[in-house]
Enzyme design. Structure first.
Site, PDB file in Angstrom:
ATOM      1  N   ASP A 178       0.866  -1.187   0.000  1.00 11.74           N
ATOM      2  CA  ASP A 178       0.000   0.000   0.000  1.00 11.74           C
ATOM      3  C   ASP A 178       0.902   1.237   0.000  1.00 11.74           C
ATOM      4  O   ASP A 178       1.334   1.684   1.052  1.00 11.74           O
ATOM      5  CB  ASP A 178      -0.898  -0.042   1.230  1.00 11.74           C
ATOM      6  CG  ASP A 178      -1.853   1.129   1.335  1.00 11.74           C
ATOM      7  OD1 ASP A 178      -1.950   1.904   0.366  1.00 11.74           O
ATOM      8  OD2 ASP A 178      -2.491   1.275   2.390  1.00 11.74           O
ATOM      9  N   GLU A 210      -0.126  10.440   0.914  1.00  9.35           N
ATOM     10  CA  GLU A 210      -1.518   9.994   0.815  1.00  9.35           C
ATOM     11  C   GLU A 210      -2.045   9.516   2.155  1.00  9.35           C
ATOM     12  O   GLU A 210      -3.201   9.766   2.517  1.00  9.35           O
ATOM     13  CB  GLU A 210      -1.629   8.875  -0.227  1.00  9.35           C
ATOM     14  CG  GLU A 210      -3.068   8.464  -0.573  1.00  9.35           C
ATOM     15  CD  GLU A 210      -3.627   7.335   0.287  1.00  9.35           C
ATOM     16  OE1 GLU A 210      -4.824   7.023   0.166  1.00  9.35           O
ATOM     17  OE2 GLU A 210      -2.871   6.762   1.117  1.00  9.35           O
ATOM     18  N   ASP A 233      -4.970   1.987  -5.958  1.00  9.89           N
ATOM     19  CA  ASP A 233      -4.584   1.819  -4.557  1.00  9.89           C
ATOM     20  C   ASP A 233      -4.937   0.397  -4.146  1.00  9.89           C
ATOM     21  O   ASP A 233      -5.653  -0.315  -4.862  1.00  9.89           O
ATOM     22  CB  ASP A 233      -5.312   2.832  -3.665  1.00  9.89           C
ATOM     23  CG  ASP A 233      -4.498   3.214  -2.432  1.00  9.89           C
ATOM     24  OD1 ASP A 233      -3.652   2.395  -1.994  1.00  9.89           O
ATOM     25  OD2 ASP A 233      -4.702   4.322  -1.899  1.00  9.89           O
TER      26      ASP A 233
END
Length: 355
Positions: A178, A210, A233
């Site tokens: 991630d 992010e 994502d």
């Protein structure tokens, strides 16, 4: 794509400290694109022009990973820390971490009491991260400083990507998927576009920060006038037996086509185009309704006068831990659908809200 993923997850880049990742991504995409720049915040913005007229498309993924930052060096050399991004206190104890100092990388562990002391402790207690510490093996504060540790030193999980089980499972375990997995998909797509004719302009945006509020994407989105955007994502699956899991998303069931999360209601025209292409190309997918997360797609959709935005999600288990798990089939499905979307664009492509 396995090699790309190994290279990306080995890099040290928690929120606000993505310099090694920004540099590596910039150098990697430079020969694949017409222009590339790193903006003041650290976002990498790379543009490739197609062979025919067409729309401007943005595809984006974030480079940062959750981590920590040193806030105090105790006199005995143990290190107090704060979080960078959403780490769960229940996962922290006895995990290996990696510190990036000005002079190099250090290995540490987040300490805990020995199991022999458990009977004297409250076994159900989850200690707040501010009560915990990182042990880098030094005897005192002076030794830690000598090794380059200071207030502000960034920390990530120790890199260790490998197959889960063995290569027959097709599943990888490691830190930073991630969203280094999304970055790998963007880079692989750019590589494959070298052999393709496509319409319009594709801008790949690799964002920073992010995990602390879509900050990089907010800055990057204002620099791009785009007709459509696709964010990539990871997403948390719900296919394990805990009572909170509802089996709406599964590992190995294909890429997730976002319907809704807390940052974005996917633009209907973009979502429907992705569904149509997945069905037409026989690419495995699952529809994702998950209000528990947000992505850079939320920031992109609000940029300038509004950008029609969709999201492709790479299913993941054990997110924001040192043992995230993804499936190579889902990774490839995400790449294939993103590539199909790019190749389907034409001068006539439009993504109006009411047709």
């Amino acid at each position: 794509m396995q090699k790309l993923l190994e290279q990306l997850t080995a890099l040290h880049g928690p929120c606000g400290h993505e310099q090694p990742v920004s540099k590596w991504v910039r150098d990697t995409v430079k020969p694949l694109t017409d222009t590339v720049k790193v903006d003041a915040l650290g976002n990498v913005i790379a543009t490739k022009k197609g062979t025919k007229p067409g729309p401007v498309m943005v595809m984006t993924a974030h480079m940062d990973e959750v981590g920590f930052i040193i806030k105090k060096i105790e006199e005995n050399g143990l290190l107090r820390f704060e979080k960078l991004g959403g780490n769960d206190d229940r996962l922290l104890l006895t995990q290996k971490v990696q510190l990036r100092t000005r002079t190099g990388l250090l290995t540490g562990v987040i300490g805990s009491i020995s199991a022999h002391y458990a009977k004297f402790d409250d076994a159900g207690k989850v200690r707040n991260h501010r009560q915990l510490y990182i042990d880098i093996g030094v005897k005192n504060k002076a030794h830690a400083i000598e090794l380059g540790v200071e207030v502000g030193t960034p920390v990530t999980w120790k890199p260790d990507m490998e197959f889960l089980g063995d290569e027959t499972t097709g599943r990888f375990v490691g830190k930073g998927f991630d969203d280094r997995a999304g970055c790998a998909v963007l880079i692989q797509t750019l590589q494959e576009l070298q052999r393709e004719d496509f319409a319009g302009t594709v801008t790949a945006v690799f964002t920073v920060q992010e995990e602390v509020g879509l900050r990089g994407a907010q800055v990057a989105a204002r620099q791009v006038e785009a007709d459509v955007a696709i964010a990539l994502d990871t997403t948390a699956v719900s296919d394990t037996p805990e009572e909170t899991m509802d089996a709406t998303l599964a590992l190995g069931a294909g890429t997730g086509i976002k319907v809704l999360d807390f940052s974005l209601i996917s633009h209907p025209a973009v979502k429907e185009k992705l569904i149509h292409l997945a069905n037409d190309k026989k690419i495995s997918y699952q529809l994702e309704v998950f209000p528990g997360i947000g992505t850079d797609g939320g920031a992109m959709s609000l940029a300038n006068h509004g950008i029609p935005t969709g999201v492709l999600s790479i299913p993941s288990r054990y997110a924001h831990s040192p043992v995230e798990v993804i499936d190579i089939g889902d990774l490839n499905a995400t790449k294939e659908l993103l590539k199909a979307f790019v190749l389907d664009l034409s001068e006539e492509s439009g993504f109006g809200f009411i047709g």
